[in-house]
Design a protein around this motif. Structure first.
Motif, mmCIF file in Angstrom:
data_model
loop_
_atom_site.group_PDB
_atom_site.id
_atom_site.type_symbol
_atom_site.label_atom_id
_atom_site.label_comp_id
_atom_site.label_asym_id
_atom_site.label_seq_id
_atom_site.Cartn_x
_atom_site.Cartn_y
_atom_site.Cartn_z
ATOM 1 N N GLU A 89 1.631 3.360 1.891
ATOM 2 C CA GLU A 89 2.714 2.442 1.540
ATOM 3 C C GLU A 89 2.232 1.372 0.576
ATOM 4 N N GLU A 90 1.024 0.885 0.762
ATOM 5 C CA GLU A 90 0.481 -0.099 -0.168
ATOM 6 C C GLU A 90 0.247 0.512 -1.551
ATOM 7 N N GLN A 118 3.622 0.908 -3.297
ATOM 8 C CA GLN A 118 4.096 -0.374 -3.797
ATOM 9 C C GLN A 118 3.352 -0.783 -5.070
ATOM 10 N N ARG A 126 4.488 1.497 -8.004
ATOM 11 C CA ARG A 126 5.862 1.142 -8.382
ATOM 12 C C ARG A 126 5.887 -0.143 -9.206
ATOM 13 N N THR A 127 5.097 -1.122 -8.804
ATOM 14 C CA THR A 127 5.046 -2.374 -9.549
ATOM 15 C C THR A 127 4.511 -2.172 -10.957
ATOM 16 N N THR A 147 14.199 -8.431 -7.957
ATOM 17 C CA THR A 147 14.102 -7.482 -6.850
ATOM 18 C C THR A 147 15.095 -7.881 -5.759
ATOM 19 N N ASP A 185 14.659 -8.186 -2.545
ATOM 20 C CA ASP A 185 14.009 -8.570 -1.284
ATOM 21 C C ASP A 185 14.857 -9.611 -0.558
ATOM 22 N N LYS A 206 7.346 -8.965 5.370
ATOM 23 C CA LYS A 206 6.266 -8.820 4.399
ATOM 24 C C LYS A 206 5.218 -9.908 4.577
ATOM 25 N N HIS A 249 3.010 -1.670 8.602
ATOM 26 C CA HIS A 249 4.340 -2.058 8.133
ATOM 27 C C HIS A 249 5.408 -1.743 9.169
#
Length: 506
Positions: A213-214, A217, A220-221, A238, A240, A248, A317
């Motif tokens: 997952e990290e 992320q 994607r960034t 974003t 969020d 987070k 997460h």
């Protein structure tokens, strides 16, 4: 004095309890007239119109309070309003290959996404996650941004925009919106089979779901940052929410990213320089977002994620999300308390680290203190080349030069270890995640190329500082206080051969 016989509790009311007011008997807490359709918090019931006004007001107030987006500025956004002072665009990242979707399901999802994006009237961009294997190394470099405008400059820009809109009138505003909708759209097309296989091989090689997952992320960034720079966007919005940011924050603490909480959860994130990430929906809760989408028929597309159908303890997460949401159900002020705590965080790097090197993956200023030996992190990373380069008694290198491709250098004291070159350029949190990646070969080429380039640049810079002349490698013998102390202690330690000799004599 207090008497034990005294009764401090109020007497129970006599008669039957008062009946609770039904939904038809309640009124909206805002207008006091309409029938409530949604209850945000205990006792806060809103009608349809007042809830929409509150929802939109939170979004606009967050942008107006921070004053980071100037009129006419381009920004990648996922939210739309009737009258926007900036020029928005929408980006969608296709992550189907990383989540195990079949090509047929990915094509079906992309068709649905295109229909939704076409109805927005804004420029849209669809990019597959496999495109990270064709990114340039420059995406990982900090680009200096223009100095932020003052409060007076922002007010002047707003006044000029309003005067221009008033002069154009309704026809001019309509033409401007049509010009915005006619901007070119971009769709890179389906990725190649080799790229899809490379991405699948990369995520299959990661051991834990937390590291996956990290990594997702991070990639994607990088991809969104590349799209923003390519199309001239200076801001990235974003979605969020307050709930996601609270989760987070706690997750980042557990992953060792406490030094970067202000950037990871704040309204603005300026770590990239020329492109600023903003979170205008950080005042909205997930409950408000879900009710707004339901009441006003916002089209939604559900796609599987990495943690879909995963157990609660499959990753940090998932575990932190379940913990926060379960606690929120029992204590409704949990998320707001955590969120308000994140607002108090200040973006203040440590002394001497403001202009220092940045992490290769998350691009934050490195939180590694190479001279601090009184920490557990210093003990864990003492084997890296930047902490203690391997040097023989004659001062020769124990391995080939890291700049062998550049011709080498007689003063090089660093081994050619690609993994060490990458690890020493990562922050603590990213180093922990990289431990779950056994080999660096599946990583995209732009990461490895930038790591090698930074290592070579550091060698040249260090060589100039040590000798006053350029050198192909600057990793010279470490002369830090920690190395000096350890060298002094090592002189009084008995080796294995000396220990055996002393035992034989006795």
């Amino acid at each position: 004095m207090c008497e034990m016989s005294e009764e401090y509790r109020e007497s129970a009311p006599k008669g039957p309890p008062q009946p609770r007011l039904g939904t038809r008997d309640q009124k909206c807490v805002k207008c006091k007239e309409g029938l409530p359709v949604v209850v945000i918090r205990a006792g806060d019931a809103f009608c349809r119109d007042c809830f929409k006004a509150l929802y939109v007001h939170k979004f606009r107030a967050m942008l107006g309070k921070n004053r980071l987006i100037f009129p006419g500025e381009k920004g990648l956004s996922r939210d739309s309003a009737k009258r926007l002072r900036f020029v928005p665009g929408v980006v969608y990242i296709d992550e189907g290959a990383a989540c195990g979707q079949s090509p047929e399901n990915r094509a079906k999802t992309l068709a649905e996404v295109k229909l939704v994006l076409q109805t927005t009237g804004f420029p849209w961009h669809i990019v597959a996650l496999e495109e990270v294997f064709s990114l340039p190394p420059s995406v990982l470099r900090f680009s200096a941004q223009e100095p932020a405008g003052t409060e007076g400059a922002y007010k002047a820009a707003v006044d000029s925009f309003l005067q221009q809109q008033h002069a154009l009138g309704a026809d001019g505003v309509e033409r401007q919106s049509q010009h915005c909708s006619q901007d070119p759209h971009s769709h890179t097309g389906p990725p190649t089979t080799a790229q899809t296989q490379a991405l699948s091989r990369l995520f299959d090689s990661v051991k834990t779901l937390t590291a996956k997952e990290e990594l997702l992320q991070t990639l994607r960034t990088h991809l969104i940052l590349h799209v923003a720079r390519k199309h001239g966007y200076s801001k990235v919005m974003t979605g969020d929410s307050c709930t996601r940011l609270a989760i987070k924050l706690m997750t980042s603490l557990a992953l060792g990213r406490g030094a970067f909480l202000a950037w990871d959860t704040g309204f603005s994130d300026e770590r990239h320089g020329d492109v600023v990430v903003v979170r205008p929906m950080r005042e909205h809760t997930l409950k408000e977002v879900a009710f707004y989408n339901h009441l006003f028929a916002v089209p939604s597309i559900c796609t599987p994620a990495l943690d879909t159908k995963a157990p609660e303890k499959a990753s940090i997460h998932r575990l932190m999300e379940a913990f926060i949401l379960r606690l929120q159900a029992q204590f409704p002020s949990t998320i707001s308390t955590v969120y308000r705590t994140s607002e108090k965080l200040i973006k203040a790097p440590r002394d001497g680290c403001a202009a220092g090197p940045r992490c290769l993956l998350c691009m934050c200023t490195l939180d590694v203190d190479t001279a601090d030996s009184a920490t557990a992190f210093g003990a864990q990373t003492s084997h890296l080349p930047q902490m203690q380069p391997p040097v023989t008694q004659a001062g020769a290198a124990a391995g080939p030069c890291c700049c062998a491709g550049m011709g080498g250098a007689p003063g090089c004291h660093r081994r050619e270890d690609p993994r060490a070159q990458v690890m020493e350029q990562l922050c603590y949190g990213c180093r922990v995640n990289m431990k779950d990646l056994p080999s660096l070969e599946p990583l995209p080429p732009y990461i490895l190329s930038e790591a090698q380039l930074r290592s070579q640049r550091y060698c040249l810079f260090s060589g100039e500082r040590q000798h006053g002349v350029p050198s192909a490698c600057g990793f010279l013998p470490c002369s830090s206080p920690r190395a000096t102390v350890e060298q002094g202690v090592r002189e009084y330690l008995l080796g294995d051969s000396e220990d055996e000799t002393g035992t034989g004599k006795s």
